[in-house]
Structures are given as C-alpha cells and as structure tokens.
Design a protein around this motif. Structure first.
Motif, PDB file in Angstrom:
ATOM      1  N   TYR A   1      44.001 -14.819  -0.241  1.00 21.52           N
ATOM      2  CA  TYR A   1      44.999 -15.157   0.799  1.00 21.52           C
ATOM      3  C   TYR A   1      45.706 -13.920   1.353  1.00 21.52           C
TER       4      TYR A   1
ATOM      5  N   ILE B   1      49.107 -14.519   3.694  1.00 20.64           N
ATOM      6  CA  ILE B   1      49.549 -15.589   4.611  1.00 20.64           C
ATOM      7  C   ILE B   1      50.840 -16.284   4.169  1.00 20.64           C
TER       8      ILE B   1
ATOM      9  N   GLY C   1      41.791 -26.168  -5.327  1.00 22.11           N
ATOM     10  CA  GLY C   1      43.197 -26.444  -5.626  1.00 22.11           C
ATOM     11  C   GLY C   1      43.425 -26.667  -7.110  1.00 22.11           C
TER      12      GLY C   1
ATOM     13  N   GLY D   1      43.296 -23.736  -9.521  1.00 24.42           N
ATOM     14  CA  GLY D   1      43.717 -22.506 -10.199  1.00 24.42           C
ATOM     15  C   GLY D   1      45.171 -22.535 -10.634  1.00 24.42           C
ATOM     16  N   LEU D   2      46.059 -22.899  -9.730  1.00 22.44           N
ATOM     17  CA  LEU D   2      47.494 -22.889 -10.082  1.00 22.44           C
ATOM     18  C   LEU D   2      47.844 -24.013 -11.057  1.00 22.44           C
ATOM     19  N   PHE D   3      47.138 -25.134 -10.916  1.00 22.52           N
ATOM     20  CA  PHE D   3      47.376 -26.237 -11.858  1.00 22.52           C
ATOM     21  C   PHE D   3      47.008 -25.778 -13.272  1.00 22.52           C
TER      22      PHE D   3
ATOM     23  N   ALA E   1      53.250 -13.550  -0.740  1.00 21.50           N
ATOM     24  CA  ALA E   1      53.732 -14.409  -1.832  1.00 21.50           C
ATOM     25  C   ALA E   1      53.845 -13.594  -3.113  1.00 21.50           C
TER      26      ALA E   1
HETATM   27  P1  ADP Z   1      42.738 -22.843  -4.450  1.00 20.80           P
HETATM   28  O1  ADP Z   1      43.029 -21.393  -4.171  1.00 20.80           O
HETATM   29  O2  ADP Z   1      41.384 -23.098  -4.987  1.00 20.80           O
HETATM   30  O3  ADP Z   1      43.070 -23.712  -3.301  1.00 20.80           O
HETATM   31  P2  ADP Z   1      45.003 -22.763  -6.292  1.00 20.80           P
HETATM   32  O4  ADP Z   1      45.465 -23.827  -7.214  1.00 20.80           O
HETATM   33  O5  ADP Z   1      44.776 -21.413  -6.854  1.00 20.80           O
HETATM   34  O6  ADP Z   1      43.683 -23.342  -5.632  1.00 20.80           O
HETATM   35  O7  ADP Z   1      46.056 -22.650  -5.124  1.00 20.80           O
HETATM   36  C1  ADP Z   1      46.574 -23.816  -4.534  1.00 20.80           C
HETATM   37  C2  ADP Z   1      47.059 -23.535  -3.132  1.00 20.80           C
HETATM   38  O8  ADP Z   1      48.185 -22.656  -3.178  1.00 20.80           O
HETATM   39  C3  ADP Z   1      46.071 -22.793  -2.266  1.00 20.80           C
HETATM   40  O9  ADP Z   1      45.156 -23.704  -1.664  1.00 20.80           O
HETATM   41  C4  ADP Z   1      46.983 -22.131  -1.251  1.00 20.80           C
HETATM   42  O10 ADP Z   1      47.373 -23.054  -0.259  1.00 20.80           O
HETATM   43  C5  ADP Z   1      48.212 -21.785  -2.076  1.00 20.80           C
HETATM   44  N1  ADP Z   1      48.206 -20.405  -2.589  1.00 20.80           N
HETATM   45  C6  ADP Z   1      47.934 -19.992  -3.843  1.00 20.80           C
HETATM   46  N2  ADP Z   1      48.068 -18.668  -3.973  1.00 20.80           N
HETATM   47  C7  ADP Z   1      48.457 -18.211  -2.763  1.00 20.80           C
HETATM   48  C8  ADP Z   1      48.780 -16.917  -2.249  1.00 20.80           C
HETATM   49  N3  ADP Z   1      48.726 -15.841  -3.003  1.00 20.80           N
HETATM   50  N4  ADP Z   1      49.140 -16.844  -0.942  1.00 20.80           N
HETATM   51  C9  ADP Z   1      49.196 -17.943  -0.180  1.00 20.80           C
HETATM   52  N5  ADP Z   1      48.907 -19.185  -0.597  1.00 20.80           N
HETATM   53  C10 ADP Z   1      48.543 -19.320  -1.875  1.00 20.80           C
END
Ligand code: ADP
Length: 387
Positions: free
Chosen positions: A298, A324, A351, A353-355, A378
């Motif tokens: 991103y 972004i 969606g 990775g963060l979970f 971010a």
């Molecule tokens: P993925 O990247 O596969 O969509 P993640 O769980 O890692 O899954 O991230 C969830 C969402 O969070 C992303 O789809 C994006 O919208 C937002 N996101 C995560 N990291 C960033 C970042 N560094 N900058 C901007 N948006 C981010």
C-alpha cells in the motif's frame, strides 16, 4: 384429584375443620379449584405442585403458625409471589398486622369475615393472576420471536460471509495459478522446440523466479487460510521462548531486501538493543511480515520506517509507511476477518493479514493499533509485554 377450574387454584389453610368448611361454602361455585390443608406443613407439601392464584392462611395454627408458613411459601419456587391473605380471629393489633405484611402478605382479614368482601378480593387476585400469565406468555412469545429473528439474521450474515469468502479465496488462489501455468507452458514449448538448451540463462532464471514467486504467493495464501481456521476453532497454541525483537526485525528485513528493492521501498531502521520477551518467535515474525508486506503493497515506491523500542515497560514495534493511508471510519474494521478498505481491482488480498496479526497479539496479551489518515500513510504499532 382436583379438576382445573377457570378461576384458578386457591389454597385454603386452617387447622380447624369448621373453618375450612366455612371457607369452602363461601368460595364454592365461584369457579375456583379449592385445595385444602389442615396445617402449615400440609400447605407446604402442596406448594411446589400447584400455581396458586392466592393462599388463604390461618394465623394461629400449631407447629407452624401462619407467619412461619408464609415465610416458607415465599422461599418456594412456584409460589414465591403468590398473594397471601392471613385470616385471624384475635390478633387485632397493628403490630400483628405489620408482621403479616413483613412475611409477604398482601392482605389481612379478620374473622368473622364478610363473605362478599372475601369473594371480591379473591376475584381480583384471580383476574390479576390471569393477566400476569397472559403478560408472561406474550413476553415469552416476543422473546422467542426476537431470538429467532436474531438467529436468522446471524445465519444469513454467516452464509453471506461464507459465499464472499469462497469467492475471494478462489480468486486469490487462482490468481497465481494463471501466470504459473503460462510459464510452465513456455518451458514445455521451449523443450519441444529444442530452444531450451540455447536459451539465455538470465531469461530462464527470470522465468523461474516468476514461477517461484507465484508458488510463494499460493503457499502464503494457504498458510493464512489454515491459520484463520486454527484461530476460529481455538486450536492455535504459542511456542514461547526468549525472543530478541531487534534480532528478529533485522533478520526479516534482510530476507526481504530483494523484494523491498523491487517495489522501490527503502527501509529506515531504528532499533533499541535488548528489547526482548518470552514470545512465539515464528508468530511475531508473521505479524512483522504482514505489516511489512502491507507497507510495501500500500506504500510502494515510498520509504518505510521501522522502529523497535521499549516504552512504558512494553516492547514496541512500529511500521510506518507513506502510502495510501486508511480512512478513520475503516480503521477498526480492517482488523476483522476478511475486512478490506481497498478495491480488489487495484490491490489483491484476502483481508486476513491484520486479523491474524490481531489474534497473535491477543494470545500474547499484546495489542496492535493503527494511526493513519487517508492519503497520508499509515503507522501500525504493536505492543508486547516484556516479561
Ligand atoms: P489484505 O492486505 O490482504 O487486504 P490485511 O488484513 O493485511 O489484508 O489488511 C486489511 C485491509 O487494511 C487492507 O485491505 C487495506 O485496506 C488496509 N491496510 C492494511 N495495511 C495498510 C497500509 N499499510 N496502508 C493502507 N491500508 C492498509
């Protein structure tokens, strides 16, 4: 056996047969189901078997007097709220009246009683009882309906989530397969044509590297899916050991050097030494890799800052990009399963990775937060307990 009468069940308690007879005579023909008891103990024996509209209770009885009987009735399951009418011939003093009310009585009648008044009172209790039952039934119905509605809504939501997930997962699994297929076909064609031997080794390496990165992407997606199912079923266990956060971050960054270069992200690293804890190193690596991959995805072409430090007795890991960014209203939900704040047209991803990062932090009693504004990069902050 007592037949069930419309007016409901009445318990009449008196140790004197004549009094029971008199009560019976007054209340007979009023549509009540009369149950008689000759003592407090006998009254108690009926208490858990019937739902009474009211209990007429003589005060002076041997063994258990009316007040003691009333106290036991109040402790019962079925009739703890049933109105009790004390009947007495002698205790006409205020303190005795008060005693009756303390035991939970709602009325107090002195003998000789006026039959019309007694009938009127009982009739009011009977009506109240009926109304109460109706209200309880309505409440149970409303409750049942709302539970069913909630269950249906949850079911619909989970079916929708499942469909969404299946379509996203198949898309995500299919994406690397297409270029992989093409590369394989190209190799086969070269072998068939006899051009393979003469091919430029650099070109061959490039082709192989492309295939390799697609295989990597596939296996990462499958790992993520397996992790999600482990977290969802509570089967994830940590393998704890001493972990030095600065070493871990340096190791991952060096293994990502090529990738970072290829997306044009220069890393500025700031580390405090000896920030360590008793964590699962594989899982902490996973969290950092997720954050770093997101920063590259991103925030491609822009520098990334990585910071390791100890603050307020916690180990902190910050990954800051200039990409972004994330709108305020999306910042909470992106940590949930399958939640994304970008269009799949521009950015691939499931969606997850963060979970997964969030779940790993939860198991470590740590936290993960984001600070961001749309269009302004971010910063993800991981905090872990040091002990
Ligand atoms: P993925 O990247 O596969 O969509 P993640 O769980 O890692 O899954 O991230 C969830 C969402 O969070 C992303 O789809 C994006 O919208 C937002 N996101 C995560 N990291 C960033 C970042 N560094 N900058 C901007 N948006 C981010």
């Amino acid at each position: 056996m007592h037949s069930t009468q419309e007016g409901g069940k009445l318990l009449i308690v008196d140790d004197k047969k004549d009094n029971l007879l008199a009560l019976n005579a007054v209340l007979k023909g009023e549509g009540y189901d009369l149950i008689e008891a000759g003592s407090g103990l006998e009254a108690i024996s009926h208490i858990e078997n019937h739902d009474f509209i009211a209990i007429l209770l003589d005060v002076q009885m041997p063994v258990l007097n009316g007040f003691q009987t009333a106290e036991l009735i109040r402790k019962s399951k079925k009739n703890s709220n049933t109105p009790i009418i004390f009947l007495t011939a002698i205790y006409r003093t205020e303190s005795y009246e008060k005693k009756g009310y303390d035991a939970g009585a709602v009325d107090y009648i002195f003998k000789p009683f006026n039959p019309d008044i007694l009938r009127a009172k009982i009739s009011i209790f009977s009506k109240l009882h009926r109304q109460q039952k109706e209200i309880q039934m309505q409440a149970a119905l409303v409750n049942e309906r709302s539970v069913r509605e909630k269950e249906n809504a949850l079911l619909k939501e989970s079916l929708k989530a499942r469909d969404q997930f299946l379509s996203m997962a198949s898309h995500e699994l299919k994406t690397p397969i297409t270029p992989l297929n093409l590369q394989m076909q190209a190799f086969l064609q070269m072998i068939k044509d006899g051009t393979f031997q003469a091919a430029d080794p650099e070109r061959l390496e490039r082709m192989l590297m492309t295939s390799y990165s697609q295989v990597e992407r596939l296996s990462k997606t499958i790992d993520n899916l397996l992790d999600v199912s482990r977290f969802t079923t509570g089967q994830m266990e940590l393998q704890r050991g001493e972990v030095k956060l600065d070493d871990l971050v340096r190791k991952i960054l060096s293994s990502f050097a090529e990738q970072l270069k290829s997306v044009g992200c220069e890393v500025r690293l700031e580390v405090q030494d000896s920030v360590k804890g008793f964590w699962d190193s594989f899982r902490i690596e996973q969290v950092f890799i997720n954050l770093l991959s997101n920063a590259m995805k991103y925030g491609a072409g822009k520098p990334i800052e990585v910071l390791v430090r100890e603050k307020d007795n916690k180990a902190e890991l910050l990954v800051k990009d200039q990409g972004i960014g994330i709108a305020k209203e999306d910042q909470a939900r992106i940590f949930k399963r399958f939640e994304r704040a970008v269009s799949p047209q521009f950015y691939a991803g499931l969606g997850l990775g963060l979970f997964i990062a969030c779940e790993i932090m939860r198991l470590h009693h740590g936290t993960i937060d984001v600070e961001s504004e749309l269009g302004r990069g971010a910063t993800f902050i991981v905090r872990l307990p040091m002990e």
